[in-house]
Write an enzyme that holds these catalytic residues in place. Structure first.
Site, PDB file in Angstrom:
ATOM      1  CG  ASP A 182      58.280  80.682  51.555  1.00 51.91           C
ATOM      2  OD1 ASP A 182      57.596  81.588  51.048  1.00 51.91           O
ATOM      3  OD2 ASP A 182      58.692  80.706  52.733  1.00 51.91           O
ATOM      4  N   GLY A 221      60.494  88.573  60.826  1.00 50.60           N
ATOM      5  CA  GLY A 221      60.889  89.835  60.218  1.00 50.60           C
ATOM      6  C   GLY A 221      62.051  89.692  59.256  1.00 50.60           C
ATOM      7  CB  SER A 244      60.120  86.232  56.118  1.00 52.71           C
ATOM      8  OG  SER A 244      59.761  85.139  56.904  1.00 52.71           O
ATOM      9  N   GLY A 245      62.303  86.149  53.703  1.00 52.70           N
ATOM     10  CA  GLY A 245      62.571  86.612  52.352  1.00 52.70           C
ATOM     11  C   GLY A 245      63.951  87.188  52.158  1.00 52.70           C
ATOM     12  CG  HIS A 274      56.256  83.270  54.347  1.00 53.74           C
ATOM     13  ND1 HIS A 274      57.485  82.682  54.137  1.00 53.74           N
ATOM     14  CD2 HIS A 274      56.437  84.168  55.340  1.00 53.74           C
ATOM     15  CE1 HIS A 274      58.365  83.203  54.974  1.00 53.74           C
ATOM     16  NE2 HIS A 274      57.750  84.110  55.724  1.00 53.74           N
TER      17      HIS A 274
END
Length: 260
Positions: free
Chosen positions: A117, A210, A212-213, A72
């Site tokens: 994801d 912020g 994410s990942g 995402h």
């Protein structure tokens, strides 16, 4: 109570003028701690560009030429500035510009359900140092490990609270505990799959927009078992579980594309 509405934890796309405000004081992992210099040499920062807009995500260095992050974060982007060796977010030891041709998103990524994801970014070769080093991925024999009850560490530059819109200037981290997927489903119902791993967020210690990942590693040996995916739309400080993509579910996919 089932919280059926979830939100991915990328920092929402902002106009170029709004992005400048992100460099000031602001958000991080909610109620986290300041990271020491070189404490997380595998932590990657991603400044994502789509048209005239920008967003911020995290990632992890898994090899000299590969960054692991969330689908995402990279879905639809035109280019990425990859920050390596940062503790202070704006001062990386190395920064690389890569285009969308260097991004591999899982073929079965579903932006509606947040299933699969996960994505990869290929970067120019980087040499390892005390500030920049790969994270260890789980062994293939760990494929069926649940990690329930294990202590883990999340890190990133995401928002510090539900009341702020800015990402952090200084890298943050937080100790958390893995909960079972069955417990996680009590909040997120059918959204949770075997390919997710969840943590509890007591005292409002959680990942946020912020982050994410970014990596979730075992506190015991720093092996990466998750990457930040989503949380409750009610907010980061509401003590609902935080949800990650389970890395052990994608070891074959990672190896297929990277050889790692």
């Amino acid at each position: 109570m089932k919280v059926l509405i979830v939100f991915a934890l990328a920092l929402a796309y902002a106009s170029g003028s709004a992005l400048r405000s992100l460099d000031g004081p602001g958000g991080r992992i909610t109620n986290g701690e300041n990271a020491r210099t070189d404490q997380f040499p595998y932590q990657v920062g991603l400044s994502l560009k789509i048209g005239s807009s920008s967003a911020w995500c995290g990632g992890s260095l898994i090899g000299n030429e590969w960054v692991l992050t969330a689908a995402h974060c990279t879905d639809g982007v035109d280019s990425v500035e990859v920050y390596l060796g940062s503790t202070v977010r704006s001062s990386p030891k190395v920064k690389h510009h890569v285009t969308k041709s260097d991004i591999i998103i899982h073929a079965d990524w579903n932006s509606r359900t947040l299933r699969n994801d996960i994505s990869l970014i290929r970067i120019p070769h980087v040499d390892y140092s005390s500030a920049i080093h790969n994270v260890e991925l789980p062994k293939h024999e760990s494929h069926y490990a649940s990690y329930d009850g294990d202590e883990v560490i999340a890190s990133g530059w995401g928002r510090t609270s539900d009341s702020t819109s800015a990402v952090a200037a200084h890298l943050q981290y937080a100790h958390m505990k893995v909960i079972s997927n069955s417990e996680c489903k009590r909040t997120y119902y059918s959204t949770i799959r075997d390919t997710n791993i969840c943590v509890s967020t007591p005292a409002a210690v959680s990942t946020c927009n912020g982050d994410s990942g970014g990596p979730l590693v075992l506190a015991s040996d720093k092996v990466q078992v998750g990457l930040t995916s989503f949380g409750s739309a009610a907010g980061c400080e509401k003590e609902y579980p935080a949800v990650f993509t389970r890395v052990t579910s994608y070891l074959d996919w990672i190896k297929e594309h990277t050889g790692i």
